[in-house]
Design a protein around this motif. Sequence first.
Motif, PDB file in Angstrom:
ATOM      1  N   ARG A 172       0.811  -1.218   0.000  1.00 42.12           N
ATOM      2  CA  ARG A 172       0.000   0.000   0.000  1.00 42.12           C
ATOM      3  C   ARG A 172       0.842   1.265   0.000  1.00 42.12           C
ATOM      4  O   ARG A 172       0.411   2.290  -0.523  1.00 42.12           O
ATOM      5  CB  ARG A 172      -0.933   0.016   1.218  1.00 42.12           C
ATOM      6  N   THR A 173       2.033   1.220   0.599  1.00 39.72           N
ATOM      7  CA  THR A 173       2.804   2.444   0.811  1.00 39.72           C
ATOM      8  C   THR A 173       4.140   2.485   0.080  1.00 39.72           C
ATOM      9  O   THR A 173       4.717   3.572  -0.073  1.00 39.72           O
ATOM     10  CB  THR A 173       3.097   2.641   2.309  1.00 39.72           C
ATOM     11  N   ALA A 174       4.669   1.335  -0.316  1.00 41.10           N
ATOM     12  CA  ALA A 174       6.020   1.218  -0.890  1.00 41.10           C
ATOM     13  C   ALA A 174       7.092   1.652   0.104  1.00 41.10           C
ATOM     14  O   ALA A 174       8.218   1.963  -0.280  1.00 41.10           O
ATOM     15  CB  ALA A 174       6.137   2.024  -2.186  1.00 41.10           C
ATOM     16  N   LEU A 175       6.754   1.650   1.397  1.00 42.40           N
ATOM     17  CA  LEU A 175       7.692   2.063   2.442  1.00 42.40           C
ATOM     18  C   LEU A 175       7.991   0.893   3.383  1.00 42.40           C
ATOM     19  O   LEU A 175       7.173  -0.019   3.527  1.00 42.40           O
ATOM     20  CB  LEU A 175       7.098   3.217   3.260  1.00 42.40           C
ATOM     21  N   PRO A 176       9.148   0.934   4.050  1.00 43.93           N
ATOM     22  CA  PRO A 176       9.414  -0.071   5.087  1.00 43.93           C
ATOM     23  C   PRO A 176       8.451   0.110   6.259  1.00 43.93           C
ATOM     24  O   PRO A 176       7.866   1.187   6.436  1.00 43.93           O
ATOM     25  CB  PRO A 176      10.859   0.222   5.496  1.00 43.93           C
ATOM     26  N   LEU A 177       8.291  -0.940   7.037  1.00 39.41           N
ATOM     27  CA  LEU A 177       7.349  -0.910   8.161  1.00 39.41           C
ATOM     28  C   LEU A 177       8.065  -0.562   9.460  1.00 39.41           C
ATOM     29  O   LEU A 177       8.970  -1.281   9.882  1.00 39.41           O
ATOM     30  CB  LEU A 177       6.661  -2.266   8.310  1.00 39.41           C
ATOM     31  N   PRO A 178       7.664   0.525  10.126  1.00 38.45           N
ATOM     32  CA  PRO A 178       8.224   0.849  11.449  1.00 38.45           C
ATOM     33  C   PRO A 178       7.553  -0.003  12.531  1.00 38.45           C
ATOM     34  O   PRO A 178       6.329  -0.015  12.645  1.00 38.45           O
ATOM     35  CB  PRO A 178       7.870   2.330  11.648  1.00 38.45           C
ATOM     36  N   LEU A 179       8.346  -0.701  13.313  1.00 41.44           N
ATOM     37  CA  LEU A 179       7.810  -1.557  14.364  1.00 41.44           C
ATOM     38  C   LEU A 179       8.135  -0.998  15.750  1.00 41.44           C
ATOM     39  O   LEU A 179       7.247  -0.667  16.519  1.00 41.44           O
ATOM     40  CB  LEU A 179       8.368  -2.973  14.217  1.00 41.44           C
ATOM     41  N   GLY A 180       9.418  -0.926  16.084  1.00 36.39           N
ATOM     42  CA  GLY A 180       9.818  -0.464  17.405  1.00 36.39           C
ATOM     43  C   GLY A 180      10.806   0.679  17.326  1.00 36.39           C
ATOM     44  O   GLY A 180      11.634   0.746  16.411  1.00 36.39           O
ATOM     45  N   ALA A 181      10.724   1.590  18.287  1.00 34.96           N
ATOM     46  CA  ALA A 181      11.588   2.772  18.338  1.00 34.96           C
ATOM     47  C   ALA A 181      12.337   2.812  19.659  1.00 34.96           C
ATOM     48  O   ALA A 181      11.921   2.205  20.647  1.00 34.96           O
ATOM     49  CB  ALA A 181      10.743   4.038  18.193  1.00 34.96           C
ATOM     50  N   ILE A 182      13.435   3.552  19.665  1.00 36.60           N
ATOM     51  CA  ILE A 182      14.124   3.899  20.909  1.00 36.60           C
ATOM     52  C   ILE A 182      13.900   5.385  21.151  1.00 36.60           C
ATOM     53  O   ILE A 182      14.199   6.217  20.282  1.00 36.60           O
ATOM     54  CB  ILE A 182      15.636   3.594  20.836  1.00 36.60           C
ATOM     55  N   TYR A 241      18.454   0.392   8.783  1.00 34.36           N
ATOM     56  CA  TYR A 241      17.543   1.347   9.416  1.00 34.36           C
ATOM     57  C   TYR A 241      17.782   1.421  10.928  1.00 34.36           C
ATOM     58  O   TYR A 241      17.486   2.439  11.553  1.00 34.36           O
ATOM     59  CB  TYR A 241      16.092   0.956   9.160  1.00 34.36           C
ATOM     60  N   SER A 242      18.269   0.331  11.518  1.00 37.29           N
ATOM     61  CA  SER A 242      18.580   0.342  12.947  1.00 37.29           C
ATOM     62  C   SER A 242      19.769   1.262  13.222  1.00 37.29           C
ATOM     63  O   SER A 242      19.821   1.929  14.253  1.00 37.29           O
ATOM     64  CB  SER A 242      18.894  -1.075  13.438  1.00 37.29           C
ATOM     65  N   PHE A 243      20.714   1.263  12.308  1.00 36.13           N
ATOM     66  CA  PHE A 243      21.885   2.124  12.453  1.00 36.13           C
ATOM     67  C   PHE A 243      21.494   3.583  12.276  1.00 36.13           C
ATOM     68  O   PHE A 243      21.945   4.446  13.026  1.00 36.13           O
ATOM     69  CB  PHE A 243      22.945   1.716  11.424  1.00 36.13           C
ATOM     70  N   ASP A 244      20.637   3.870  11.329  1.00 41.99           N
ATOM     71  CA  ASP A 244      20.138   5.238  11.101  1.00 41.99           C
ATOM     72  C   ASP A 244      18.858   5.146  10.277  1.00 41.99           C
ATOM     73  O   ASP A 244      18.851   4.542   9.204  1.00 41.99           O
ATOM     74  CB  ASP A 244      21.180   6.071  10.359  1.00 41.99           C
ATOM     75  N   LEU A 245      17.781   5.737  10.778  1.00 41.40           N
ATOM     76  CA  LEU A 245      16.504   5.692  10.076  1.00 41.40           C
ATOM     77  C   LEU A 245      16.619   6.217   8.654  1.00 41.40           C
ATOM     78  O   LEU A 245      15.997   5.687   7.731  1.00 41.40           O
ATOM     79  CB  LEU A 245      15.456   6.517  10.828  1.00 41.40           C
ATOM     80  N   GLY A 246      17.403   7.272   8.475  1.00 45.53           N
ATOM     81  CA  GLY A 246      17.519   7.870   7.160  1.00 45.53           C
ATOM     82  C   GLY A 246      16.219   8.531   6.729  1.00 45.53           C
ATOM     83  O   GLY A 246      15.196   8.481   7.420  1.00 45.53           O
ATOM     84  N   GLU A 247      16.242   9.149   5.553  1.00 42.29           N
ATOM     85  CA  GLU A 247      15.075   9.875   5.060  1.00 42.29           C
ATOM     86  C   GLU A 247      13.883   8.952   4.834  1.00 42.29           C
ATOM     87  O   GLU A 247      12.749   9.266   5.212  1.00 42.29           O
ATOM     88  CB  GLU A 247      15.417  10.599   3.761  1.00 42.29           C
ATOM     89  N   GLU A 248      14.119   7.786   4.226  1.00 44.02           N
ATOM     90  CA  GLU A 248      13.023   6.870   3.945  1.00 44.02           C
ATOM     91  C   GLU A 248      12.406   6.338   5.230  1.00 44.02           C
ATOM     92  O   GLU A 248      11.180   6.234   5.353  1.00 44.02           O
ATOM     93  CB  GLU A 248      13.503   5.715   3.074  1.00 44.02           C
ATOM     94  N   GLY A 249      13.239   6.011   6.207  1.00 43.46           N
ATOM     95  CA  GLY A 249      12.726   5.519   7.478  1.00 43.46           C
ATOM     96  C   GLY A 249      11.876   6.555   8.186  1.00 43.46           C
ATOM     97  O   GLY A 249      10.805   6.241   8.732  1.00 43.46           O
ATOM     98  N   ARG A 250      12.327   7.799   8.164  1.00 45.02           N
ATOM     99  CA  ARG A 250      11.537   8.869   8.805  1.00 45.02           C
ATOM    100  C   ARG A 250      10.206   9.065   8.083  1.00 45.02           C
ATOM    101  O   ARG A 250       9.163   9.267   8.725  1.00 45.02           O
ATOM    102  CB  ARG A 250      12.343  10.163   8.841  1.00 45.02           C
ATOM    103  N   ARG A 251      10.211   8.990   6.758  1.00 51.36           N
ATOM    104  CA  ARG A 251       8.958   9.128   6.003  1.00 51.36           C
ATOM    105  C   ARG A 251       7.989   8.004   6.366  1.00 51.36           C
ATOM    106  O   ARG A 251       6.772   8.232   6.474  1.00 51.36           O
ATOM    107  CB  ARG A 251       9.230   9.125   4.499  1.00 51.36           C
ATOM    108  N   ALA A 252       8.507   6.806   6.547  1.00 48.96           N
ATOM    109  CA  ALA A 252       7.657   5.673   6.912  1.00 48.96           C
ATOM    110  C   ALA A 252       7.009   5.904   8.270  1.00 48.96           C
ATOM    111  O   ALA A 252       5.812   5.629   8.462  1.00 48.96           O
ATOM    112  CB  ALA A 252       8.476   4.386   6.925  1.00 48.96           C
ATOM    113  N   VAL A 253       7.788   6.413   9.229  1.00 49.88           N
ATOM    114  CA  VAL A 253       7.251   6.681  10.565  1.00 49.88           C
ATOM    115  C   VAL A 253       6.178   7.761  10.503  1.00 49.88           C
ATOM    116  O   VAL A 253       5.100   7.627  11.106  1.00 49.88           O
ATOM    117  CB  VAL A 253       8.389   7.108  11.522  1.00 49.88           C
ATOM    118  N   VAL A 254       6.459   8.828   9.779  1.00 54.88           N
ATOM    119  CA  VAL A 254       5.495   9.925   9.657  1.00 54.88           C
ATOM    120  C   VAL A 254       4.187   9.431   9.054  1.00 54.88           C
ATOM    121  O   VAL A 254       3.097   9.798   9.500  1.00 54.88           O
ATOM    122  CB  VAL A 254       6.099  11.076   8.814  1.00 54.88           C
TER     123      VAL A 254
END
Length: 266
Positions: A172-182, A241-254
């Motif tokens: 649906r999103t073409a983005l990775p799935l955010p599961l857990g955060a620190i 993504y664990s090492f650094d969310l990066g732009e794509e990871g942040r977009r997925a979270v948002v």
Amino acid sequence: MKLTLSISTCPNDTFMFDAMIHGRIDTEGLEFDLTLCDIEQLNAAALSTAADITKLSYAVVPEVLDRYKILRSGSALGRGNGPLLVSRHKIYPDELSDARIAIPGEHTTANRLLGLLYPAAADKRAYLFSDIAEAVLSDECDAGVLIHEGRFTYRDKGLRLIADLGEEWEKRTALPLPLGAIAVSRRIAPDTQRTVDRVLRRSIAFAFENPAASAGFVRQYARELSEEVTRQHIELFVNAYSFDLGEEGRRAVVQLLELENEEAFV
């Protein structure tokens, strides 16, 4: 400076945090008072108390943004690692409105994702994540949402897949799935927040370069005793993504959390 640190007992967390907890790297003067809990216990604690640094399900982040910011390092986020909806008897996705579904906690990302993808699945019952397979096998529930090690062992237990929730999200999103955060407390000075992020990134790098160093700590808390399952768990949930969310990871979270901006991040 000593900070309270709450993480889960899951192999991805113990693997990533081992080096900074046990002084295998330069922590830049930081020390850590450690607590280990189930993810839903961590979510509940974050809603009522305030550890300096804590693991959270991404689903609970909007409720604690007044007190926490998300580190760019340490996340469980990626592709092909989402929760699995399983059953003992054959169930089709369009039959979920009549199903009793075991979930690993009200505040988990797994529950949020189930609600987003299958809103008709309303009869949800919370269990400790490690008890969900048995709840389905014993017919206490018709279906269950498996996270963590459960995704690697469900077929061996006689369960069948209804839907891969992470795969549906990606379609649906073409983005990775955010599961857990620190998350780090906003009461800590911004310079120290950035230090925590830097130290955790250093700890993850050490873990990748020296995987044997954390083996004892990981094994001490792993619910699945199989070394093969533990290895698969780490390989799936600890990644770039664990090492650094990066732009794509942040977009997925948002997108997952429907945030209006990126002020959630350190």
